[in-house]
Design a protein around this motif. Structure first.
Motif, PDB file in Angstrom:
ATOM      1  N   THR A 254      39.341  67.581  80.816  1.00  0.00           N
ATOM      2  CA  THR A 254      39.611  67.097  82.167  1.00  0.00           C
ATOM      3  C   THR A 254      39.657  68.261  83.151  1.00  0.00           C
ATOM      4  O   THR A 254      39.223  68.137  84.301  1.00  0.00           O
ATOM      5  CB  THR A 254      40.940  66.323  82.193  1.00  0.00           C
TER       6      THR A 254
ATOM      7  N   SER B 296      41.888  63.571  75.534  1.00  0.00           N
ATOM      8  CA  SER B 296      41.388  63.247  76.864  1.00  0.00           C
ATOM      9  C   SER B 296      40.676  61.904  76.849  1.00  0.00           C
ATOM     10  O   SER B 296      40.155  61.459  75.814  1.00  0.00           O
ATOM     11  CB  SER B 296      40.440  64.333  77.390  1.00  0.00           C
TER      12      SER B 296
ATOM     13  N   GLY C 265      43.814  64.119  80.756  1.00  0.00           N
ATOM     14  CA  GLY C 265      43.892  65.010  79.604  1.00  0.00           C
ATOM     15  C   GLY C 265      45.308  65.518  79.408  1.00  0.00           C
ATOM     16  O   GLY C 265      46.016  65.806  80.381  1.00  0.00           O
TER      17      GLY C 265
END
Length: 408
Positions: A42, A79, A391
């Motif tokens: 992320t 994530s 994430g």
């Protein structure tokens, strides 16, 4: 490779062309979701998809040497990402675990899973074509990193890919090897009395080292050859620390009292090239028009709150008639990226009872644009413009020996 297939999205009309509901959408069966979807990190998603200069198990798919950058004994990462203009109904999930064996060696295992559900696209394998309730792609990665010299990390990974282009039916399996390296060095590149901890990082990665550019997609008696990506990526980053006065926050709560009065800055750049490979009997030669560049910046305030910004650009085939019929409807993939996150000191907040710290990151922003502008695009695609990525990284704290001896 796949990029041209991903980006060269082929619309073939049937029955009444003026009725959007009567379009049929055909999509190649390959691993473009894994290699050209949202990154497993992320943080990288928010910074122009700059993956190879960032550390941690979440980037091992793009650069195995990323493992060697972690400082703690154990690291766990998860994530989830959802949002794509043309891959409607798709999502990415990633889980990874890294463990530092000693000062020089780090090992990791991870899984990435790409899923499409109730997509308007049709699977084609040879003469077989049909809509699917679900398509999946999975990559299982076993990786390791070694530090032969101070500040130098080299890594390698074995990646087992499994594709199910027909619902719950394995249509392809392939094994590829990737390698990478990271080198860090201290610098005083910018002369400023308040700027400290300056570092420069150089990174190199080669995904699909054995250059397996052709895969066989099979279903029953149907067979079709597809492309596999071969990526050579170069990257660099710069880091530095500046003072940051946050006295205005201390009056609200005692939480901020012991935080460092600093802002850590980092800037990342990477260039990725898709190579041709030895096999010529593949569907598309997108290596001819596939180069990407990513730029990213990050500001970490008080070692707690972080803002991220970036830009990504990837060349795509020109719009117009596609080889074999149909029409390329996408354009170069491009746009700004943005994200934010928190570093949560769980270890200190629990008075050292829970030996874990957490990084929590978000992207809630528009997707990178890849739709063409010279041809009218059906609304089913143009309305999918929101990207969500989440994430979380759990890092086990390296307790001092005295703490371990005094523990009950």
């Amino acid at each position: 490779m796949v990029n041209r297939l991903l980006t060269g999205i082929l619309f073939m009309l049937c029955v009444l062309p003026e009725s959007e509901a009567q379009y049929k959408y055909y999509i190649p069966t390959d691993y473009n979701g894994i290699f050209y979807g949202q990154p497993t990190s992320t943080r990288a998603t928010a910074m122009g998809l700059t993956t190879i200069t960032q550390g941690g198990v979440e980037n091992v798919v793009y650069n195995p040497a990323s493992l060697g950058v972690i400082q703690n004994r154990t690291e766990l990462y998860y994530s989830y990402a959802k949002g794509n203009q043309v891959r409607i109904g798709s999502s990415n999930r990633f889980e990874g675990l890294a463990y530092r064996i000693n000062d020089k060696i780090v090992a990791g295992f991870s899984r990435m899973r790409y899923v499409e559900k109730n997509s308007p696209w049709t699977t084609i394998i040879g003469w077989y074509e049909d809509s699917q309730e679900k398509r999946t792609q999975a990559m299982y990665t076993l990786s390791g990193s070694y530090s032969p010299y101070e500040n130098l990390q080299v890594g390698a990974s074995g990646n087992w890919l499994i594709g199910k282009s027909v619902t719950d039916v394995t249509t392809n399996k392939v094994f590829i090897i990737s390698v990478g390296s990271i080198y860090d060095m201290e610098t005083d590149w910018i002369r400023h009395e308040q700027l400290s901890n300056q570092r420069i990082r150089f990174a190199l990665s080669f995904v699909n080292l054995l250059m397996k550019n052709r895969i066989e997609e099979r279903y029953q008696d149907y067979l079709h050859y597809r492309d596999m990506p071969i990526h050579l990526t170069l990257g660099s980053s710069y880091n530095g620390t500046l003072p940051f006065n946050y006295s205005f926050l201390k009056g609200f709560t005692d939480f901020f009292n012991d935080m460092p009065e600093t802002v850590d800055l980092s800037f990342h750049v990477q260039i990725r090239e898709t190579l041709r490979g030895p096999k010529k009997t593949v569907v598309n030669g997108n290596y001819e028009s596939n180069t990407s560049i990513g730029l990213g910046a990050e500001a970490l305030f008080m070692d707690f709150f972080v803002f991220r910004l970036g830009y990504f650009y990837e060349t795509r085939p020109d719009q117009g008639p596609a080889e074999g019929g149909g029409y390329w409807m996408t354009d170069d993939k491009r746009g700004m990226t943005f994200g934010y996150g928190f570093k949560v000191p769980v270890y200190e907040l629990t008075k050292q009872k829970v030996p874990v710290n957490a990084d929590i990151d978000f992207v809630t922003f528009r997707v990178l644009n890849e739709l063409g502008t010279t041809t009218t695009v059906p609304a089913i695609f143009s309305k999918n413009n929101f990207l969500f990525s989440f994430g979380v990284k759990l890092t086990w704290v390296n307790k001092p020996t005295a703490d371990l001896l005094s523990a009950p």
